[in-house]
Design an enzyme around this catalytic site. Structure first.
Site, PDB file in Angstrom:
ATOM      1  N   CYS A  46      -1.169 -19.773  39.443  1.00 52.72           N
ATOM      2  CA  CYS A  46      -1.900 -20.907  38.853  1.00 52.72           C
ATOM      3  C   CYS A  46      -1.573 -21.116  37.372  1.00 52.72           C
ATOM      4  O   CYS A  46      -2.006 -22.105  36.778  1.00 52.72           O
ATOM      5  CB  CYS A  46      -3.393 -20.728  39.053  1.00 52.72           C
ATOM      6  SG  CYS A  46      -3.810 -20.455  40.774  1.00 52.72           S
ATOM      7  N   HIS A  56      -6.802 -25.074  34.058  1.00 54.46           N
ATOM      8  CA  HIS A  56      -6.613 -24.889  35.499  1.00 54.46           C
ATOM      9  C   HIS A  56      -7.952 -25.101  36.189  1.00 54.46           C
ATOM     10  O   HIS A  56      -8.987 -24.642  35.711  1.00 54.46           O
ATOM     11  CB  HIS A  56      -6.079 -23.484  35.762  1.00 54.46           C
ATOM     12  CG  HIS A  56      -6.033 -23.125  37.211  1.00 54.46           C
ATOM     13  ND1 HIS A  56      -5.448 -23.954  38.147  1.00 54.46           N
ATOM     14  CD2 HIS A  56      -6.509 -22.062  37.895  1.00 54.46           C
ATOM     15  CE1 HIS A  56      -5.572 -23.396  39.339  1.00 54.46           C
ATOM     16  NE2 HIS A  56      -6.215 -22.246  39.211  1.00 54.46           N
ATOM     17  N   ASN A  61      -8.858 -25.942  44.064  1.00 56.24           N
ATOM     18  CA  ASN A  61      -7.808 -25.234  43.331  1.00 56.24           C
ATOM     19  C   ASN A  61      -6.446 -25.520  43.973  1.00 56.24           C
ATOM     20  O   ASN A  61      -6.197 -25.112  45.096  1.00 56.24           O
ATOM     21  CB  ASN A  61      -8.145 -23.735  43.391  1.00 56.24           C
ATOM     22  CG  ASN A  61      -7.130 -22.865  42.681  1.00 56.24           C
ATOM     23  OD1 ASN A  61      -6.046 -23.312  42.316  1.00 56.24           O
ATOM     24  ND2 ASN A  61      -7.474 -21.603  42.513  1.00 56.24           N
TER      25      ASN A  61
HETATM   26  O1  UT7 Z   1      -6.671 -19.774  40.788  1.00 53.13           O
HETATM   27  C1  UT7 Z   1      -6.751 -18.423  41.210  1.00 53.13           C
HETATM   28  C2  UT7 Z   1      -7.933 -17.863  40.600  1.00 53.13           C
HETATM   29  N1  UT7 Z   1      -9.064 -17.863  41.499  1.00 53.13           N
HETATM   30  C3  UT7 Z   1     -10.278 -18.091  40.993  1.00 53.13           C
HETATM   31  O2  UT7 Z   1     -10.411 -18.473  39.872  1.00 53.13           O
HETATM   32  C4  UT7 Z   1     -11.500 -17.770  41.818  1.00 53.13           C
HETATM   33  C5  UT7 Z   1     -12.431 -16.905  41.004  1.00 53.13           C
HETATM   34  N2  UT7 Z   1     -13.635 -16.556  41.700  1.00 53.13           N
HETATM   35  C6  UT7 Z   1     -14.602 -17.447  41.990  1.00 53.13           C
HETATM   36  O3  UT7 Z   1     -14.435 -18.619  41.698  1.00 53.13           O
HETATM   37  C7  UT7 Z   1     -15.879 -16.963  42.583  1.00 53.13           C
HETATM   38  O4  UT7 Z   1     -15.936 -15.557  42.531  1.00 53.13           O
HETATM   39  C8  UT7 Z   1     -16.096 -17.436  44.040  1.00 53.13           C
HETATM   40  C9  UT7 Z   1     -16.359 -18.921  44.069  1.00 53.13           C
HETATM   41  C10 UT7 Z   1     -14.880 -17.108  44.889  1.00 53.13           C
HETATM   42  C11 UT7 Z   1     -17.306 -16.734  44.643  1.00 53.13           C
HETATM   43  O5  UT7 Z   1     -18.467 -16.985  43.844  1.00 53.13           O
HETATM   44  P1  UT7 Z   1     -19.428 -15.800  43.398  1.00 53.13           P
HETATM   45  O6  UT7 Z   1     -20.535 -16.404  42.687  1.00 53.13           O
HETATM   46  O7  UT7 Z   1     -18.584 -14.786  42.673  1.00 53.13           O
HETATM   47  O8  UT7 Z   1     -19.940 -15.275  44.791  1.00 53.13           O
HETATM   48  P2  UT7 Z   1     -19.805 -13.811  45.396  1.00 53.13           P
HETATM   49  O9  UT7 Z   1     -18.386 -13.534  45.790  1.00 53.13           O
HETATM   50  O10 UT7 Z   1     -20.495 -12.847  44.507  1.00 53.13           O
HETATM   51  O11 UT7 Z   1     -20.656 -13.976  46.708  1.00 53.13           O
HETATM   52  C12 UT7 Z   1     -22.078 -14.139  46.653  1.00 53.13           C
HETATM   53  C13 UT7 Z   1     -22.579 -14.315  48.078  1.00 53.13           C
HETATM   54  C14 UT7 Z   1     -22.071 -13.243  49.029  1.00 53.13           C
HETATM   55  O12 UT7 Z   1     -23.120 -12.936  49.929  1.00 53.13           O
HETATM   56  P3  UT7 Z   1     -24.005 -11.599  49.736  1.00 53.13           P
HETATM   57  O13 UT7 Z   1     -22.993 -10.484  49.797  1.00 53.13           O
HETATM   58  O14 UT7 Z   1     -24.623 -11.743  48.378  1.00 53.13           O
HETATM   59  O15 UT7 Z   1     -24.941 -11.664  50.878  1.00 53.13           O
HETATM   60  C15 UT7 Z   1     -20.966 -13.943  49.785  1.00 53.13           C
HETATM   61  O16 UT7 Z   1     -20.792 -13.415  51.081  1.00 53.13           O
HETATM   62  O17 UT7 Z   1     -22.120 -15.574  48.593  1.00 53.13           O
HETATM   63  C16 UT7 Z   1     -21.506 -15.348  49.856  1.00 53.13           C
HETATM   64  N3  UT7 Z   1     -20.478 -16.347  50.054  1.00 53.13           N
HETATM   65  C17 UT7 Z   1     -20.750 -17.557  50.579  1.00 53.13           C
HETATM   66  N4  UT7 Z   1     -21.889 -18.108  51.021  1.00 53.13           N
HETATM   67  C18 UT7 Z   1     -21.840 -19.370  51.501  1.00 53.13           C
HETATM   68  C19 UT7 Z   1     -19.157 -16.291  49.766  1.00 53.13           C
HETATM   69  N5  UT7 Z   1     -18.555 -17.440  50.103  1.00 53.13           N
HETATM   70  C20 UT7 Z   1     -19.524 -18.255  50.612  1.00 53.13           C
HETATM   71  C21 UT7 Z   1     -19.526 -19.563  51.121  1.00 53.13           C
HETATM   72  N6  UT7 Z   1     -20.707 -20.068  51.536  1.00 53.13           N
HETATM   73  N7  UT7 Z   1     -18.418 -20.329  51.190  1.00 53.13           N
END
Ligand code: UT7
Length: 328
Positions: free
Chosen positions: A114, A255, A285
């Protein structure tokens, strides 16, 4: 005054098919509300089978050339930033070079995920300023949805397909062009975002390949923390390198991975959101494609004018990150 590598025009191409958050509710355990609050994404563009990265790169490059009023024969180099090339080899840049009719150009790919457009713009600017070539078409393109696991809710909602291209050429006696660049990497974080299958470590049709995963893997939380740090770090460094401050920046064009990452970086830099370009809600993204598409739309919307100082910043798999300061 030294030579400058000036961006004369820009083109873009994204997939036609719009996929909304609501559509995901039917295939995975998610909600529109979760996706919007955690990422800022409302919809993204999804390529059809057979619509590879070159498919979009060719369209974007043709538009950039047309808008610059240049014939393809005049192009001396095609650099394509992508991590989703049509093939392991040949390079996607060569496919673009042939399709646009750039018969007198060299062509190669550059993989910096990216941050690819940042790296590619600097690579081309270096060749232009030192006299190796007079001009270049720089493409940033990815079709990441071909590699997502549609059952993995933590990744499949994040990505979209498309990108952009610029025509860059040498000019003297101008303030315009690439003003300063920083490029950084930390390979110790390589495990945090990857596609394990298909390279020389885990080739297809091998025992190792059979055990490897062909989908995008991402440790979201680790990448999120890295991204916020990387944005702030590269922006501070590039401003310092140029002897400028964030007050000099007319537009911040980051980005587009996650709105929360963008607002955290803007906060850190003391930039109000009216100087920050955001289109992650429309596209998700798009890897190396995000920054050129953001630049294109910023220009179309009159938010980026000739002579403005724009700061681009990218981060991604590698881990890599970097920033360009460009006098538009
Ligand atoms: O360009 C390459 C670089 N990539 C990025 O910049 C991505 C960077 N990361 C992110 O943008 C974020 O970490 C995410 C958007 C991927 C995830 O957001 P988060 O606030 O960090 O969520 P998390 O991974 O801590 O997940 C929180 C909860 C989890 O459930 P539990 O374990 O708390 O019960 C996940 O299983 O949200 C759950 N979860 C979802 N729930 C509903 C993860 N994906 C989803 C979803 N819908 N699509």
């Amino acid at each position: 005054m030294p030579n400058r590598a000036v961006i004369q025009s820009i083109g873009m191409a994204v997939a036609d098919r719009v996929m909304t958050n609501d559509e995901f509710e039917a295939i995975i355990d998610t909600t529109d509300e979760w996706i919007q609050t955690r990422t800022g994404i409302k919809e993204r563009r999804i390529a059809e089978p057979g619509q590879s990265s070159s498919y979009f790169g060719i369209r974007a490059a043709k538009e950039a050339l047309e808008r610059a009023g240049k014939s393809p024969e005049e192009v001396e180099m095609v650099v394509c930033a992508t991590v989703t090339g049509d093939y392991l080899f040949p390079g996607t840049a060569c496919l673009i070079q042939d399709a646009i009719g750039a018969k007198n150009a060299g062509a190669y790919d550059l993989g910096a995920a990216c941050a690819g457009f940042i790296y590619a713009a600097e690579a081309a600017a270096g060749m232009i300023c030192n006299g190796t070539v007079q001009n270049a078409v720089v493409v940033g393109i990815d079709t990441l949805t071909h590699f997502v696991d549609w059952k993995d809710r933590s990744t499949c909602v994040l990505f979209g397909d498309g990108g952009g291209a610029v025509f860059m050429e040498r000019q003297k006696d101008t303030e315009r062009g690439i003003v300063a660049t920083v490029m950084l990497a930390d390979g110790s974080g390589a495990r945090h975002i990857k596609i394990a299958l298909g390279g020389s470590l885990n080739p297809p049709h091998s025992a190792r390949g059979e055990a490897a995963c062909g989908y995008i893997y991402m440790a979201g939380k680790e990448v999120f923390r890295f991204a916020v740090r990387a944005m702030a770090d590269s922006c501070s460094r590039v401003l310092e390198k140029a002897g400028l401050t964030s007050d000099d920046v007319a537009l911040f064009c980051p980005h587009q991975a996650n709105l929360r990452i963008i607002t955290a970086a803007a906060d850190h830099l003391g930039l109000s959101m009216d100087r920050v370009f955001v289109n992650v809600h429309k596209y998700g993204n798009m890897g190396a494609g995000s920054i050129p598409v953001a630049l294109y739309e910023a220009e179309q919307q009159g938010k980026l004018k000739r002579g403005d100082l724009v700061m681009t910043v990218g981060f991604g798999a590698g881990l890599v990150w970097g920033a360009n300061l460009i006098r538009w």
